[in-house]
Design an enzyme around this catalytic site. Structure first.
Site, PDB file in Angstrom:
ATOM      1  N   GLY A   1       0.830  -1.189   0.000  1.00  0.00           N
ATOM      2  CA  GLY A   1       0.000   0.000   0.000  1.00  0.00           C
ATOM      3  C   GLY A   1       0.867   1.242   0.000  1.00  0.00           C
ATOM      4  O   GLY A   1       2.047   1.196   0.379  1.00  0.00           O
TER       5      GLY A   1
ATOM      6  N   GLN B   1       2.997   9.971   1.272  1.00  0.00           N
ATOM      7  CA  GLN B   1       4.294   9.280   1.230  1.00  0.00           C
ATOM      8  C   GLN B   1       5.105   9.662  -0.001  1.00  0.00           C
ATOM      9  O   GLN B   1       6.310   9.402  -0.049  1.00  0.00           O
ATOM     10  CB  GLN B   1       4.096   7.759   1.268  1.00  0.00           C
ATOM     11  CG  GLN B   1       3.548   7.261   2.599  1.00  0.00           C
ATOM     12  CD  GLN B   1       3.441   5.756   2.623  1.00  0.00           C
ATOM     13  OE1 GLN B   1       2.453   5.201   2.172  1.00  0.00           O
ATOM     14  NE2 GLN B   1       4.468   5.086   3.115  1.00  0.00           N
TER      15      GLN B   1
ATOM     16  N   CYS C   1       6.195  -0.265   6.992  1.00  0.00           N
ATOM     17  CA  CYS C   1       5.780   0.884   6.198  1.00  0.00           C
ATOM     18  C   CYS C   1       6.950   1.318   5.331  1.00  0.00           C
ATOM     19  O   CYS C   1       8.083   1.373   5.813  1.00  0.00           O
ATOM     20  CB  CYS C   1       5.365   2.018   7.132  1.00  0.00           C
ATOM     21  SG  CYS C   1       4.893   3.529   6.273  1.00  0.00           S
ATOM     22  N   LEU C   2       6.677   1.643   4.073  1.00  0.00           N
ATOM     23  CA  LEU C   2       7.741   2.069   3.163  1.00  0.00           C
ATOM     24  C   LEU C   2       8.404   3.357   3.647  1.00  0.00           C
ATOM     25  O   LEU C   2       9.535   3.647   3.260  1.00  0.00           O
ATOM     26  CB  LEU C   2       7.195   2.257   1.746  1.00  0.00           C
ATOM     27  CG  LEU C   2       6.686   0.976   1.060  1.00  0.00           C
ATOM     28  CD1 LEU C   2       6.060   1.319  -0.287  1.00  0.00           C
ATOM     29  CD2 LEU C   2       7.790  -0.047   0.902  1.00  0.00           C
TER      30      LEU C   2
ATOM     31  N   HIS D   1      -4.034   1.086   7.845  1.00  0.00           N
ATOM     32  CA  HIS D   1      -2.698   1.676   7.837  1.00  0.00           C
ATOM     33  C   HIS D   1      -2.630   2.843   6.843  1.00  0.00           C
ATOM     34  O   HIS D   1      -2.129   3.928   7.168  1.00  0.00           O
ATOM     35  CB  HIS D   1      -1.674   0.590   7.470  1.00  0.00           C
ATOM     36  CG  HIS D   1      -0.268   1.065   7.324  1.00  0.00           C
ATOM     37  ND1 HIS D   1       0.749   0.666   8.169  1.00  0.00           N
ATOM     38  CD2 HIS D   1       0.313   1.909   6.436  1.00  0.00           C
ATOM     39  CE1 HIS D   1       1.879   1.263   7.806  1.00  0.00           C
ATOM     40  NE2 HIS D   1       1.642   2.024   6.751  1.00  0.00           N
ATOM     41  N   GLU D   2      -3.140   2.614   5.634  1.00  0.00           N
ATOM     42  CA  GLU D   2      -3.045   3.663   4.607  1.00  0.00           C
ATOM     43  C   GLU D   2      -3.939   4.854   4.950  1.00  0.00           C
ATOM     44  O   GLU D   2      -3.555   6.006   4.727  1.00  0.00           O
ATOM     45  CB  GLU D   2      -3.395   3.099   3.221  1.00  0.00           C
ATOM     46  CG  GLU D   2      -2.474   1.989   2.726  1.00  0.00           C
ATOM     47  CD  GLU D   2      -0.996   2.308   2.849  1.00  0.00           C
ATOM     48  OE1 GLU D   2      -0.597   3.484   2.724  1.00  0.00           O
ATOM     49  OE2 GLU D   2      -0.216   1.363   3.099  1.00  0.00           O
TER      50      GLU D   2
ATOM     51  N   HIS E   1      -2.325   7.279   7.241  1.00  0.00           N
ATOM     52  CA  HIS E   1      -1.367   8.202   6.605  1.00  0.00           C
ATOM     53  C   HIS E   1      -2.036   9.514   6.197  1.00  0.00           C
ATOM     54  O   HIS E   1      -1.391  10.569   6.192  1.00  0.00           O
ATOM     55  CB  HIS E   1      -0.767   7.575   5.345  1.00  0.00           C
ATOM     56  CG  HIS E   1       0.422   6.688   5.594  1.00  0.00           C
ATOM     57  ND1 HIS E   1       1.596   7.157   6.138  1.00  0.00           N
ATOM     58  CD2 HIS E   1       0.632   5.376   5.354  1.00  0.00           C
ATOM     59  CE1 HIS E   1       2.470   6.161   6.213  1.00  0.00           C
ATOM     60  NE2 HIS E   1       1.916   5.068   5.751  1.00  0.00           N
TER      61      HIS E   1
END
Ligand code: NI
Length: 162
Positions: free
Chosen positions: A46, A51, A89-90, A131-132, A135
């Site tokens: 995701g 991000q 997480c990226l 999670h997304e 953000h």
């Protein structure tokens, strides 16, 4: 294919609240394509627009089931159950933490055509959606983690694998 630079923790953009999208534009369509490319290139499941430095309420998700999902202005309208598991997480490369999330969510959003959709997610998909969406309000999983994040693979070993 165009890759965008993934912002990492410490960058203020990850802590801001994102604005709703009123209409689809060429720029936003390109952004969404780039977000998918960037997510796949980084082997993520995701990615949220902040991000890549864009404060808009857009996320892309693909948990590896051949069902890429784009959610615009997403909202969780129902949730139940509970799951506790590892999350990454990226924007926090190399780190893992344990996070408790709902096991089942229903998310209402607009798709790439600005059509209203409802996505139901269980297990990993429910986790990815939560999670997304976090953000989009400047929340990182570190804030919800059970204890400190850990670094399971030291960075020097990651270099060796490349
Ligand atoms: Ni993330």
């Amino acid at each position: 294919m165009a890759l965008r630079n993934i912002r990492t923790e410490g960058d203020d953009v990850l802590r801001k609240s994102c604005k709703r999208v009123d209409k689809m534009t060429d720029r936003i369509a390109v952004l969404i394509d780039d977000m998918f490319d960037t997510m796949y290139e980084a082997n993520g499941v995701g990615l949220a627009a902040p991000q890549v430095g864009i404060l808009k309420r857009i996320v892309v998700i693909d948990i590896g089931d051949d069902n890429p999902i784009c959610l615009i202005n997403p909202e969780i309208i129902a949730q139940d159950g509970e799951q506790t598991g590892d999350e990454g997480c990226l924007s926090l490369p190399g780190l893992v933490g344990t996070v408790t999330r709902p096991n089942h969510v229903v998310c209402r959003a607009l798709d790439e055509n600005m059509e209203e959709i409802e996505i139901e997610g269980e297990g990993l998909l429910a986790r990815a959606i939560c999670h997304e969406l976090d953000h989009l309000d400047g929340v990182l999983y570190r804030d919800r983690a059970d204890g400190p994040l850990t670094r399971p693979v030291p960075p020097e070993e990651l270099d060796d694998m490349e």
